[in-house]
Design a protein around this motif. Structure first.
Motif, PDB file in Angstrom:
ATOM      1  N   LEU A  73      14.756  -6.065  18.445  1.00 26.79           N
ATOM      2  CA  LEU A  73      13.373  -6.154  17.990  1.00 26.79           C
ATOM      3  C   LEU A  73      13.339  -6.600  16.538  1.00 26.79           C
ATOM      4  O   LEU A  73      14.208  -6.225  15.734  1.00 26.79           O
ATOM      5  N   VAL A  74      12.334  -7.397  16.199  1.00 32.16           N
ATOM      6  CA  VAL A  74      11.987  -7.670  14.802  1.00 32.16           C
ATOM      7  C   VAL A  74      10.478  -7.475  14.705  1.00 32.16           C
ATOM      8  O   VAL A  74       9.706  -8.248  15.280  1.00 32.16           O
ATOM      9  N   VAL A  75      10.069  -6.411  14.010  1.00 35.05           N
ATOM     10  CA  VAL A  75       8.656  -6.045  13.917  1.00 35.05           C
ATOM     11  C   VAL A  75       8.258  -6.030  12.447  1.00 35.05           C
ATOM     12  O   VAL A  75       8.989  -5.497  11.610  1.00 35.05           O
ATOM     13  N   TYR A  76       7.099  -6.607  12.153  1.00 33.65           N
ATOM     14  CA  TYR A  76       6.685  -6.695  10.752  1.00 33.65           C
ATOM     15  C   TYR A  76       5.181  -6.516  10.643  1.00 33.65           C
ATOM     16  O   TYR A  76       4.437  -6.648  11.630  1.00 33.65           O
ATOM     17  N   CYS A  77       4.734  -6.233   9.406  1.00 31.80           N
ATOM     18  CA  CYS A  77       3.319  -5.953   9.184  1.00 31.80           C
ATOM     19  C   CYS A  77       2.997  -6.144   7.703  1.00 31.80           C
ATOM     20  O   CYS A  77       3.772  -5.706   6.843  1.00 31.80           O
ATOM     21  N   PRO A  78       1.890  -6.800   7.371  1.00 31.37           N
ATOM     22  CA  PRO A  78       1.496  -6.896   5.957  1.00 31.37           C
ATOM     23  C   PRO A  78       1.017  -5.541   5.436  1.00 31.37           C
ATOM     24  O   PRO A  78       0.207  -4.872   6.075  1.00 31.37           O
ATOM     25  N   VAL A  79       1.552  -5.140   4.285  1.00 29.95           N
ATOM     26  CA  VAL A  79       1.175  -3.876   3.646  1.00 29.95           C
ATOM     27  C   VAL A  79       1.047  -4.142   2.152  1.00 29.95           C
ATOM     28  O   VAL A  79       1.900  -4.826   1.568  1.00 29.95           O
ATOM     29  N   ASP A  80       0.007  -3.601   1.523  1.00 28.97           N
ATOM     30  CA  ASP A  80      -0.158  -3.878   0.099  1.00 28.97           C
ATOM     31  C   ASP A  80       0.803  -3.029  -0.731  1.00 28.97           C
ATOM     32  O   ASP A  80       1.326  -2.011  -0.274  1.00 28.97           O
ATOM     33  N   LEU A  81       1.020  -3.459  -1.955  1.00 29.40           N
ATOM     34  CA  LEU A  81       1.996  -2.816  -2.838  1.00 29.40           C
ATOM     35  C   LEU A  81       1.669  -1.350  -3.114  1.00 29.40           C
ATOM     36  O   LEU A  81       2.576  -0.503  -3.080  1.00 29.40           O
ATOM     37  N   PRO A  82       0.413  -0.964  -3.379  1.00 31.76           N
ATOM     38  CA  PRO A  82       0.141   0.472  -3.604  1.00 31.76           C
ATOM     39  C   PRO A  82       0.534   1.344  -2.412  1.00 31.76           C
ATOM     40  O   PRO A  82       1.037   2.454  -2.592  1.00 31.76           O
ATOM     41  N   ALA A  83       0.316   0.851  -1.195  1.00 32.09           N
ATOM     42  CA  ALA A  83       0.681   1.640  -0.019  1.00 32.09           C
ATOM     43  C   ALA A  83       2.195   1.808   0.078  1.00 32.09           C
ATOM     44  O   ALA A  83       2.692   2.894   0.419  1.00 32.09           O
ATOM     45  N   ILE A  84       2.940   0.738  -0.219  1.00 29.48           N
ATOM     46  CA  ILE A  84       4.401   0.834  -0.204  1.00 29.48           C
ATOM     47  C   ILE A  84       4.874   1.835  -1.248  1.00 29.48           C
ATOM     48  O   ILE A  84       5.782   2.653  -1.004  1.00 29.48           O
ATOM     49  N   ASN A  85       4.263   1.822  -2.426  1.00 26.66           N
ATOM     50  CA  ASN A  85       4.660   2.756  -3.483  1.00 26.66           C
ATOM     51  C   ASN A  85       4.365   4.201  -3.082  1.00 26.66           C
ATOM     52  O   ASN A  85       5.115   5.116  -3.432  1.00 26.66           O
ATOM     53  N   ILE A  86       3.276   4.406  -2.343  1.00 22.49           N
ATOM     54  CA  ILE A  86       2.960   5.755  -1.859  1.00 22.49           C
ATOM     55  C   ILE A  86       4.080   6.255  -0.950  1.00 22.49           C
ATOM     56  O   ILE A  86       4.560   7.389  -1.078  1.00 22.49           O
ATOM     57  N   ALA A  87       4.508   5.401  -0.017  1.00 21.15           N
ATOM     58  CA  ALA A  87       5.570   5.807   0.900  1.00 21.15           C
ATOM     59  C   ALA A  87       6.896   5.983   0.167  1.00 21.15           C
ATOM     60  O   ALA A  87       7.644   6.935   0.423  1.00 21.15           O
ATOM     61  N   MET A  88       7.199   5.077  -0.761  1.00 26.96           N
ATOM     62  CA  MET A  88       8.477   5.153  -1.484  1.00 26.96           C
ATOM     63  C   MET A  88       8.555   6.392  -2.368  1.00 26.96           C
ATOM     64  O   MET A  88       9.646   6.901  -2.650  1.00 26.96           O
ATOM     65  N   SER A  89       7.415   6.917  -2.781  1.00 30.34           N
ATOM     66  CA  SER A  89       7.418   8.110  -3.632  1.00 30.34           C
ATOM     67  C   SER A  89       7.557   9.390  -2.817  1.00 30.34           C
ATOM     68  O   SER A  89       7.665  10.475  -3.396  1.00 30.34           O
TER      69      SER A  89
END
Length: 707
Positions: free
Chosen positions: A601-617
């Motif tokens: 599988l290769v699955v992808y989705c556009p996500v904005d930078l603030p949302a990525i930072n929320i998850a990374m934190s």
């Protein structure tokens, strides 16, 4: 009717019925009664259907049978008599229901012609008997009672009662929608009616009423299934033979029918096809955790999102021993899938039974148990299937898996998937085990804090941040798999215009947390390439070739700016990608890729930078909206004829050369957040062209014919 019973002592010799706690499970054998024995038992049954222990001992001495066999014979005979009475009651109730329904119809028709003597119009009455709504409610209650009795009777027969009227489907109205921010706005053209289906309700059924007699029958069925499964798991020849083509285990049907003569009574139907497979391997998870995963329907779906589209526990028949799943028995509903809109899901109503054989050794069996309201049009019947789990040092387990299914092909399998499905690879033990191994590796990587990750915008992911990112990516993959499922929760419509398959589209209303609120259009198609699955996966995984097919990158270069490993294979990872020279600098691409011997599988989705930072934190990512797209890749199931296709290895070390790949491409698009709008044909053509262009770009990049 001839009744068989089972008996036998422990493998160590000696021992009686009271020694049921012995961890060495007793090997039971089937015994066929003689005509004289049956005649004597029938005569006794007429006089006393419930003989006491003294009478059973007397019969035991006279007939040369064990008391346990006498006991089982009378239990089975009483069950048969109960079924006969239930069938008679069911027939009477059905006739009465039809009579009342006809009377109600006649009353409603008569009411239409009644004229009020005062005003000449229809009369107004307070009499509830003539109230149409009241009549409808009475009919519903009668039908529910009929279905309940029919369900009980069918369990004793062993198969659904085909004469019963089908359960009325849940009515879902269609909705015209506009493409909103996706297609050309305001184009007035012919509309395409598609069913609007809420994603939060995959199944709309009412649990059946299960009596104590039902539970007793289920327990017997599960115990017999466990005995058969253990034989299949632990016996090689003559039950299992090695295939000369690829070295896989192949079930010898002649030997199987001799050993289990009552198990294959359904094969008189010429449309029935058997799929049987066995595989074994080492899994990076201990036995207790695996058992907990298998006996929890929610964890079952989460662990196998590429294979299980729906799983629900209908009723817990037995919760097992305190603090342990041993002895646990559940009635479950599940739908199994191949990730393509061309392959119907396989529906099962099963009994799942868990038993601890000895310390560190578990067995879990699943076997079909038919209930009319869950009967599928695509007929599948699971014979005893399941796995043996043996604890190993360092938290590992050895898992031996058996899949054994009867398929009644009422519809023709699509030609693209015929070889893959008929070979048993699509739903076989190899795919189950390969998926389990990969998912257990993912869980292990999630628990390891020292896994390699890369910095993103100054945010260094902590162990909590890595787990949050993996949780977000797992939800993305599950959403993607659900979006292309052929489960009952989706109604696919086919658009013409792309090779001989066409683009399949479906609409659903998204209301769940973590998804954009509104109406979502899912579009998918499947095509084949004469390229090995490994090479196709590498093409999609390589960010250097991404601009050749990805419309999100707008043809610009893409760079991986964050990376989380989630498996031993380098292709199993979570990535955050950034496309350069775009106007949306804050928009990133979250991607998960996964690969094993059964596909990728290769699955992808556009996500904005603030949302990525929320998850990374390390914060909870459950409410980050995701609308994923991607690719599902599987072998086509055809043996290689020497054209240079790659070699695929199964988990036991043997190899089978495969000639090509089947690729499903799917997009999800938020059509509109408005409660009502219109989906016009111009917008549908836009979706069709989007997928068509993507497919043509992939074929061109891999030097394959475009036809």
């Amino acid at each position: 009717m001839e009744y068989g019973s089972v008996g036998g002592g422990t493998s160590g010799g000696g021992g009686g019925d009271h020694d049921s706690s012995d961890p060495q499970r007793r090997k039971k054998r089937y015994h066929r009664h003689t005509a004289l024995q049956i005649q004597k038992l029938e005569s006794m049954f007429k006089e006393c259907p419930h003989p006491d222990e003294k009478q059973r001992l007397q019969l035991s001495r006279e007939l040369g049978l064990a008391p346990r066999q006498i006991k089982f014979w009378f239990q089975n005979r009483r069950t048969q008599m109960k079924a006969q009475h239930e069938r008679a009651d069911n027939s009477s109730l059905r006739a009465e229901n039809d009579k009342i329904r006809c009377e109600n119809i006649a009353i409603r028709e008569a009411l239409k012609n009644v004229i009020c003597p005062s005003c000449g119009g229809p009369p107004v009455t307070e009499d509830s008997y003539f109230d149409e709504h009241k009549l409808r409610m009475e009919n519903v209650q009668l039908k529910e009672e009929l279905d309940r009795v029919s369900s009980i009777a069918a369990k004793y027969i062993g198969r659904p009662i085909s004469q019963l009227p089908p359960v009325q489907p849940f009515h879902i109205s269609s909705l015209d929608l506009s493409m909103g921010n996706f297609g050309a706005q305001g184009i007035g053209g012919p509309s395409l009616d598609l069913d609007l289906i809420p994603t939060s309700s995959n199944l709309a059924f009412q649990p059946p009423v299960i009596s104590d007699m039902d539970k007793s029958l289920m327990t017997d069925v599960a115990a017999n299934a466990m005995e058969e499964l253990l034989r299949l798991l632990q016996t090689n020849e003559p039950l299992w033979m090695k295939s000369s083509a690829d070295g896989r285990d192949v079930l010898n049907l002649d030997s199987y029918q001799r050993i289990f003569p009552r198990a294959m009574s359904h094969l008189k139907n010429p449309n029935v096809r058997i799929e049987a497979s066995r595989d074994s391997g080492v899994v990076i998870m201990n036995g207790v955790a695996l058992v907990d995963m298998f006996m929890d329907s929610n964890k079952w779906v989460e662990s196998f999102p590429t294979m299980v589209s729906v799983a629900k526990t209908i009723e817990v028949i037995s919760s097992g021993m305190l603090g342990s799943h041993s002895g646990s028995l559940q009635l479950m509903y599940e739908e199994l899938q191949v990730l393509s809109p061309l392959v119907p899901t396989r529906e099962f109503c099963i009994l799942r039974y868990c038993q601890q054989i000895e310390q560190g050794l578990w067995a879990i069996v699943s076997v079909s148990y038919d209930i009319p309201q869950f009967a599928s049009q695509f007929r599948c019947h699971r014979l005893p299937s399941g796995c043996l789990i043996q604890d190993m040092p360092n938290g590992y387990s050895k898992v031996t898996w058996v899949e054994h299914v009867e398929i009644e092909d009422k519809t023709t399998t699509h030609q693209l998937y015929r070889d893959l499905i008929h070979s048993g690879m699509a739903f076989g033990a190899e795919r189950w085990l390969a998926t389990l191994q990969r998912m257990c590796e993912r869980v292990a990587c999630q628990m390891v804090s020292g896994n390699s990750t890369r910095d993103l915008g100054g945010v260094i992911p902590s162990p909590e941040g890595k787990r949050s990112m993996m949780k977000l990516a797992q939800r993305m993959v599950s959403s993607f798999c659900s979006s292309i499922s052929t489960s009952n929760s989706h109604r696919w419509s086919t658009l013409s215009g792309l090779h001989d398959v066409g683009v399949r589209v479906t609409l659903h209303k998204s209301t769940d947390p973590g998804q954009p609120n509104g109406v979502v259009l899912s579009a998918a198609t499947t095509f084949s390439l004469p390229v090995s699955p490994q090479n196709v996966f590498s093409f999609f995984k390589d960010e250097r070739t991404r601009p050749q097919w990805d419309v999100l990158s707008s043809g610009n270069a893409v760079q991986e700016v964050a990376h989380i490993t989630n498996g031993s294979h380098p292709g199993n990872c979570i990535s955050v990608l950034r496309a350069y020279n775009t106007s949306q600098n804050n928009m990133l691409i979250l991607q998960e890729s996964c690969v094993d011997s059964s596909g990728s599988l290769v699955v992808y989705c556009p996500v904005d930078l603030p949302a990525i930072n929320i998850a990374m934190s390390g914060e909870d990512p459950s409410y980050i909206p995701l609308l994923p797209s991607g690719f599902a890749i599987s072998p086509d199931g055809r043996p290689d004829q020497g054209d240079g296709a790659s070699t695929s290895s199964n988990t036991q070390g043997s190899t089978a050369r495969l000639s090509g790949s089947l690729i499903t491409v799917a997009f999800q698009i938020l059509v509109s957040s408005l409660p009502s709008a219109k989906l016009n044909l111009e917008s549908v053509n836009t979706v069709n062209n989007l997928i068509g262009t993507t497919v043509q770009q992939i074929k061109a990049a891999m030097n394959c014919p475009s036809s």
